[in-house]
Write a protein that holds these residues in place. Structure first.
Motif, PDB file in Angstrom:
ATOM      1  N   UNK A 195      25.840  19.320  17.424  1.00  0.00           N
ATOM      2  CA  UNK A 195      24.737  19.016  16.500  1.00  0.00           C
ATOM      3  C   UNK A 195      24.020  17.762  16.992  1.00  0.00           C
ATOM      4  N   UNK A 196      22.897  17.967  17.642  1.00  0.00           N
ATOM      5  CA  UNK A 196      22.144  16.847  18.230  1.00  0.00           C
ATOM      6  C   UNK A 196      20.666  16.994  17.894  1.00  0.00           C
ATOM      7  N   UNK A 197      20.323  16.680  16.672  1.00  0.00           N
ATOM      8  CA  UNK A 197      18.937  16.848  16.242  1.00  0.00           C
ATOM      9  C   UNK A 197      18.048  15.807  16.924  1.00  0.00           C
ATOM     10  N   UNK A 198      16.921  16.272  17.459  1.00  0.00           N
ATOM     11  CA  UNK A 198      16.013  15.392  18.181  1.00  0.00           C
ATOM     12  C   UNK A 198      14.587  15.886  17.998  1.00  0.00           C
ATOM     13  N   UNK A 199      13.652  14.970  17.988  1.00  0.00           N
ATOM     14  CA  UNK A 199      12.243  15.355  17.886  1.00  0.00           C
ATOM     15  C   UNK A 199      11.798  16.021  19.185  1.00  0.00           C
ATOM     16  N   UNK A 200      10.892  16.983  19.062  1.00  0.00           N
ATOM     17  CA  UNK A 200      10.409  17.689  20.256  1.00  0.00           C
ATOM     18  C   UNK A 200       9.844  16.707  21.275  1.00  0.00           C
ATOM     19  N   UNK A 201       9.157  15.694  20.796  1.00  0.00           N
ATOM     20  CA  UNK A 201       8.537  14.721  21.704  1.00  0.00           C
ATOM     21  C   UNK A 201       9.567  13.980  22.551  1.00  0.00           C
ATOM     22  N   UNK A 202      10.829  13.949  22.079  1.00  0.00           N
ATOM     23  CA  UNK A 202      11.860  13.216  22.803  1.00  0.00           C
ATOM     24  C   UNK A 202      12.762  14.122  23.644  1.00  0.00           C
ATOM     25  N   UNK A 203      12.465  15.424  23.646  1.00  0.00           N
ATOM     26  CA  UNK A 203      13.266  16.332  24.461  1.00  0.00           C
ATOM     27  C   UNK A 203      13.130  16.015  25.945  1.00  0.00           C
ATOM     28  N   UNK A 204      11.990  15.467  26.323  1.00  0.00           N
ATOM     29  CA  UNK A 204      11.772  15.098  27.716  1.00  0.00           C
ATOM     30  C   UNK A 204      12.765  14.069  28.214  1.00  0.00           C
ATOM     31  N   UNK A 205      13.328  13.263  27.299  1.00  0.00           N
ATOM     32  CA  UNK A 205      14.320  12.271  27.708  1.00  0.00           C
ATOM     33  C   UNK A 205      15.622  12.951  28.149  1.00  0.00           C
ATOM     34  N   UNK A 206      15.872  14.143  27.587  1.00  0.00           N
ATOM     35  CA  UNK A 206      17.094  14.869  27.924  1.00  0.00           C
ATOM     36  C   UNK A 206      16.932  15.686  29.195  1.00  0.00           C
ATOM     37  N   UNK A 207      15.720  16.152  29.440  1.00  0.00           N
ATOM     38  CA  UNK A 207      15.458  16.968  30.617  1.00  0.00           C
ATOM     39  C   UNK A 207      14.110  16.568  31.213  1.00  0.00           C
ATOM     40  N   UNK A 208      14.075  15.485  31.935  1.00  0.00           N
ATOM     41  CA  UNK A 208      12.824  14.995  32.515  1.00  0.00           C
ATOM     42  C   UNK A 208      12.193  16.026  33.462  1.00  0.00           C
ATOM     43  N   UNK A 209      10.882  16.095  33.419  1.00  0.00           N
ATOM     44  CA  UNK A 209      10.170  16.998  34.315  1.00  0.00           C
ATOM     45  C   UNK A 209      10.007  18.404  33.775  1.00  0.00           C
ATOM     46  N   UNK A 239       6.105  32.742  41.968  1.00  0.00           N
ATOM     47  CA  UNK A 239       6.604  31.448  41.496  1.00  0.00           C
ATOM     48  C   UNK A 239       6.678  30.478  42.674  1.00  0.00           C
ATOM     49  N   UNK A 240       5.926  29.375  42.611  1.00  0.00           N
ATOM     50  CA  UNK A 240       5.832  28.445  43.733  1.00  0.00           C
ATOM     51  C   UNK A 240       6.293  27.025  43.424  1.00  0.00           C
ATOM     52  N   UNK A 241       6.181  26.620  42.159  1.00  0.00           N
ATOM     53  CA  UNK A 241       6.396  25.210  41.831  1.00  0.00           C
ATOM     54  C   UNK A 241       7.261  25.099  40.574  1.00  0.00           C
ATOM     55  N   UNK A 242       8.159  24.107  40.548  1.00  0.00           N
ATOM     56  CA  UNK A 242       9.033  23.949  39.384  1.00  0.00           C
ATOM     57  C   UNK A 242       8.258  23.618  38.109  1.00  0.00           C
ATOM     58  N   UNK A 243       7.011  23.168  38.251  1.00  0.00           N
ATOM     59  CA  UNK A 243       6.182  22.911  37.076  1.00  0.00           C
ATOM     60  C   UNK A 243       5.884  24.209  36.323  1.00  0.00           C
ATOM     61  N   UNK A 244       6.022  25.360  37.019  1.00  0.00           N
ATOM     62  CA  UNK A 244       5.792  26.659  36.396  1.00  0.00           C
ATOM     63  C   UNK A 244       7.032  27.165  35.659  1.00  0.00           C
ATOM     64  N   UNK A 245       8.143  26.444  35.822  1.00  0.00           N
ATOM     65  CA  UNK A 245       9.415  26.910  35.269  1.00  0.00           C
ATOM     66  C   UNK A 245       9.404  27.105  33.747  1.00  0.00           C
ATOM     67  N   UNK A 246       8.866  26.162  32.953  1.00  0.00           N
ATOM     68  CA  UNK A 246       8.889  26.365  31.501  1.00  0.00           C
ATOM     69  C   UNK A 246       8.213  27.664  31.071  1.00  0.00           C
TER      70      UNK A 246
END
Length: 293
Positions: A270-284, A155-162
């Motif tokens: 209870x915080x329903x959100x579209x998958x496309x908008x999850x990035x707003x909650x956890x950028x990167x 593991x080298x980069x945080x981009x690999x985290x997901x």
């Protein structure tokens, strides 16, 4: 009070169903059983047909004064909670019975040598026998985990985290982000994907953050010793420093988690959100990659 009453009634229902089954078995035809004995057994079974076990009722209490005490008074006065339990009731008795019956079935299958390949019975027997094979486990040591250790080391980069978190979740390793499928809390006719917090080895965030609590401090100290011991057994040459780093990481995770009180709030959680908008909650964090994996 209403919950206590409901629990009393339900407990009675479950307890009586067990008693009825036992009595019903004694009523089954038996060449050694006299007609008089059968009649008595049937009469006893008939008394329980209401679905409520009457043996724990405390008739010294009026039901309109304290229905819980009326229904369960004798149970409360005579049944002792086992020393290793925090509670004990009819549901716990049923769980014990179920566990013993399941163990008997599994152990019976484990001794059979002619189970049909590919059947659930064969799979259960193989799983149980492999788990109980301590000699084989000692021989394997940590070899089965080496591939996972190697993956983590690469593991080298945080981009690999997901992708990493998704993989660890699939093999039942706790991660800071957990997800699953459950019924929608506001519409039980639909299913929804839920995402929540995780990643702590101790029960909850208070164990890490309440520094002035002697009980929690004792647990933290013991946990550090445990982690160091496990790392040493796994061949880590710097186990003490690694254990401290693990504790520090989990403490940082605990700092940004919600408390147990907050997590019990059905509105706040209870915080329903579209998958496309999850990035707003956890950028990167690449949620599409995470869910794909």
């Amino acid at each position: 009070m209403r919950q206590r009453i409901l629990f009393s009634v339900i407990s009675g229902l479950f307890a009586s169903s067990i008693s009825t089954q036992v009595i019903a078995q004694s009523v089954a035809p038996d060449s050694k059983q006299t007609s008089k004995q059968a009649t008595k057994a049937k009469a006893a079974a008939k008394k329980l047909q209401s679905g409520i076990d009457l043996q724990w009722i405390d008739k010294s209490v009026r039901p309109q004064d304290d229905f819980f005490r009326f229904m369960s008074g004798k149970w409360l006065d005579t049944v002792e909670i086992p020393a290793d339990r925090g509670r004990y009731g009819a549901f716990d008795q049923l769980a014990e019975m179920s566990a013993k019956q399941s163990a008997a079935i599994i152990q019976s299958l484990a001794t059979q040598t002619e189970l049909k390949p590919g059947t659930n019975q064969q799979k259960i027997a193989d799983l149980y026998n492999s788990f109980m094979d301590e000699a084989r486990l000692e021989e394997l040591d940590i070899k089965p985990l080496q591939a996972d250790f190697a993956r983590i080391q690469q593991f080298k980069d945080k981009a690999e985290l997901p992708a990493m978190l998704a993989y660890l979740s699939r093999i039942s390793i706790g991660t800071p982000i957990g997800s699953g499928v459950t019924q929608d809390a506001k519409d039980s006719s639909k299913y929804t994907v839920t995402v929540g917090q995780g990643g702590l080895s101790l029960p909850d965030r208070d164990y890490y953050l309440k520094l002035d609590d002697a009980k929690f401090k004792a647990v933290r100290d013991a946990y550090l010793i445990h982690v160091e011991k496990m790392l040493t057994m796994a061949g880590n040459s710097n186990a003490q420093q690694a254990a401290s780093a693990i504790m520090a990481l989990e403490t940082e995770i605990a700092k940004i988690q919600w408390s147990n009180v907050e997590n019990r709030n059905p509105v706040k959680t209870y915080n329903k959100v579209e998958i496309a908008k999850l990035g707003d909650l956890l950028p990167g964090f690449d949620w599409n990659n995470y869910f794909a994996d």
